[in-house]
Enzyme design. Structure first.
Site, PDB file in Angstrom:
ATOM      1  N   GLY A  38       1.122  -1.680  -0.173  1.00 25.58           N
ATOM      2  CA  GLY A  38       0.231   0.474  -0.102  1.00 25.58           C
ATOM      3  C   GLY A  38       0.969   1.255   0.086  1.00 25.58           C
ATOM      4  O   GLY A  38       1.734   1.103   0.268  1.00 25.58           O
TER       5      GLY A  38
ATOM      6  N   GLN B 197       3.296  10.099   0.838  1.00 24.05           N
ATOM      7  CA  GLN B 197       4.037   9.716   1.609  1.00 24.05           C
ATOM      8  C   GLN B 197       5.346  10.031   0.366  1.00 24.05           C
ATOM      9  O   GLN B 197       6.292   9.916   0.221  1.00 24.05           O
ATOM     10  CB  GLN B 197       4.615   8.075   1.068  1.00 24.05           C
ATOM     11  CG  GLN B 197       3.411   7.180   3.215  1.00 24.05           C
ATOM     12  CD  GLN B 197       3.591   5.563   2.406  1.00 24.05           C
ATOM     13  OE1 GLN B 197       2.377   5.232   2.141  1.00 24.05           O
ATOM     14  NE2 GLN B 197       4.803   5.211   3.127  1.00 24.05           N
TER      15      GLN B 197
ATOM     16  N   CYS C 282       5.881   0.026   7.279  1.00 20.61           N
ATOM     17  CA  CYS C 282       5.406   1.206   6.402  1.00 20.61           C
ATOM     18  C   CYS C 282       6.502   1.644   4.950  1.00 20.61           C
ATOM     19  O   CYS C 282       7.975   1.512   6.494  1.00 20.61           O
ATOM     20  CB  CYS C 282       5.024   1.833   7.529  1.00 20.61           C
ATOM     21  SG  CYS C 282       4.507   3.877   6.575  1.00 20.61           S
ATOM     22  N   LEU C 283       6.228   1.575   4.133  1.00 20.66           N
ATOM     23  CA  LEU C 283       7.676   1.720   3.259  1.00 20.66           C
ATOM     24  C   LEU C 283       8.517   3.741   3.915  1.00 20.66           C
ATOM     25  O   LEU C 283       8.961   3.535   3.392  1.00 20.66           O
ATOM     26  CB  LEU C 283       7.618   2.042   1.968  1.00 20.66           C
ATOM     27  CG  LEU C 283       6.480   0.772   1.292  1.00 20.66           C
ATOM     28  CD1 LEU C 283       6.002   1.179  -0.185  1.00 20.66           C
ATOM     29  CD2 LEU C 283       7.796   0.036   1.345  1.00 20.66           C
TER      30      LEU C 283
ATOM     31  N   HIS D 282      -3.979   2.244   7.189  1.00 21.57           N
ATOM     32  CA  HIS D 282      -3.072   1.907   7.500  1.00 21.57           C
ATOM     33  C   HIS D 282      -2.781   3.047   6.769  1.00 21.57           C
ATOM     34  O   HIS D 282      -2.466   4.308   6.760  1.00 21.57           O
ATOM     35  CB  HIS D 282      -1.978   0.621   7.521  1.00 21.57           C
ATOM     36  CG  HIS D 282      -0.751   1.519   7.408  1.00 21.57           C
ATOM     37  ND1 HIS D 282       0.103   0.652   7.865  1.00 21.57           N
ATOM     38  CD2 HIS D 282       0.195   2.368   6.527  1.00 21.57           C
ATOM     39  CE1 HIS D 282       1.616   1.826   7.569  1.00 21.57           C
ATOM     40  NE2 HIS D 282       1.280   2.299   6.652  1.00 21.57           N
ATOM     41  N   GLU D 283      -3.115   3.295   5.691  1.00 22.75           N
ATOM     42  CA  GLU D 283      -2.595   3.955   4.239  1.00 22.75           C
ATOM     43  C   GLU D 283      -3.625   5.520   4.567  1.00 22.75           C
ATOM     44  O   GLU D 283      -3.894   6.740   4.617  1.00 22.75           O
ATOM     45  CB  GLU D 283      -3.595   4.075   2.551  1.00 22.75           C
ATOM     46  CG  GLU D 283      -2.953   2.674   2.193  1.00 22.75           C
ATOM     47  CD  GLU D 283      -1.503   2.966   2.504  1.00 22.75           C
ATOM     48  OE1 GLU D 283      -0.421   4.119   2.183  1.00 22.75           O
ATOM     49  OE2 GLU D 283      -0.603   1.624   2.535  1.00 22.75           O
TER      50      GLU D 283
ATOM     51  N   HIS E 182      -2.050   7.694   6.798  1.00 24.21           N
ATOM     52  CA  HIS E 182      -1.166   8.843   6.453  1.00 24.21           C
ATOM     53  C   HIS E 182      -1.965  10.243   6.188  1.00 24.21           C
ATOM     54  O   HIS E 182      -1.673  10.837   6.047  1.00 24.21           O
ATOM     55  CB  HIS E 182      -0.415   8.249   5.219  1.00 24.21           C
ATOM     56  CG  HIS E 182       0.383   7.218   5.435  1.00 24.21           C
ATOM     57  ND1 HIS E 182       1.699   7.477   5.938  1.00 24.21           N
ATOM     58  CD2 HIS E 182       0.590   5.441   5.244  1.00 24.21           C
ATOM     59  CE1 HIS E 182       2.859   6.476   6.201  1.00 24.21           C
ATOM     60  NE2 HIS E 182       1.710   5.628   5.874  1.00 24.21           N
TER      61      HIS E 182
HETATM   62 ZN    ZN Z   1       2.932   3.293   5.818  1.00 24.11          ZN
END
Ligand code: ZN
Length: 194
Positions: free
Chosen positions: A46, A51, A108-109, A150-151, A154
Site C-alpha cells: 500500500g 508518502q 511502512c515504506l 493504515h493508508e 497517512h
Molecule cells: Zn505506511
C-alpha cells in the site's frame, strides 16, 4: 511511468493532512499509476500520496500475495477480500462503517525495516472514487481492511508508530535516530510494507 521518491519518518511532510481531490484529472490518474509502480518496486502492499510528497487524498493498494508459481494465492484471502478488485486505486477514500478488532504486525515504506503489532478495526466499509471518477463502495476485512486503515492514517498525517504505546514508539524513534534506515533490501528479505 515513473518511480517516485518515498519520504521517510521523521520527514515533516508525512505529518500534514491531505486534502480531498476536486477533479480526477489525467495528470492525477498518471500520478496514481506512478504511485502503484513505485509501491510494486518497493515490494509494498500500500502507498498513500503524502508518502511521495503530495497532499492529495489518494491511496493505492495491492494485498494479493504471489506463490512460488508466480500466481496469486487467493486462498489466503478472506471471502470479502477476494471480492474486491485489486490493485485498488481510491481517491477521497472514507471509512463509513467499522466493527470489531484485529491485530497485525505492520510495517511502512516510510519507516522501512521496523515492524510492530497494531490494533485496527476488523471489518470496514470504504467509499471513494476510482480513476474514472466513479463512486466505489465495498465492505472488507482481512489484510485489505488493515492496509486501507493504515493508508488513510497517512492521509491524516498519522503513522503506525503513533498507534503504539509511548514506550514502544519511543524505542523505535530512538533506534531510527541512532541507526537510521538500512539500505534497500533484496527481494528475499523484504516483507510486506505499507
Ligand atoms: Zn505506511
Amino acid at each position: 511511468m515513473a518511480l517516485l521518491e518515498v519520504l521517510k519518518f521523521p520527514d515533516p511532510r508525512l505529518r500534514k493532512v491531505s486534502q480531498p481531490v476536486d477533479k480526477i484529472t489525467d495528470e492525477l490518474v498518471q500520478f496514481s499509476n506512478d504511485m502503484l509502480e513505485t509501491m510494486y518496486d518497493f515490494k509494498g502492499i500500500g502507498l498513500a500520496a503524502p508518502q511521495v510528497g503530495r497532499l492529495d487524498r489518494l491511496l493505492v493498494i495491492d494485498t494479493r500475495q504471489k506463490g512460488d508459481d508466480d500466481r496469486y494465492k487467493l486462498d489466503d484471502m478472506t471471502e470479502l477480500e477476494q471480492k474486491v478488485e485489486q490493485p485498488l486505486i481510491v481517491f477521497n477514500p472514507e471509512i463509513t462503517f467499522k466493527e470489531g478488532k484485529t491485530t497485525y504486525d505492520e510495517g511502512c515504506l516510510s519507516i522501512p525495516s521496523y515492524y510492530e503489532t497494531v490494533e485496527r478495526f476488523e471489518l470496514i466499509e470504504l467509499e471513494g472514487l476510482n480513476q474514472k471518477g466513479e463512486k466505489i463502495k465495498f465492505k472488507t476485512d482481512g489484510l485489505l481492511s488493515i492496509c486501507i486503515q493504515h493508508e488513510i492514517d497517512h492521509l491524516d498525517g498519522k503513522l503506525f508508530i503513533d498507534r503504539l504505546s509511548v514506550i514502544k514508539s519511543g524505542r523505535i524513534k530512538k533506534q531510527i535516530k541512532k541507526h537510521g534506515y538500512p539500505e534497500r533490501k533484496t527481494e528475499q528479505e523484504s516483507e510486506s510494507e505499507q
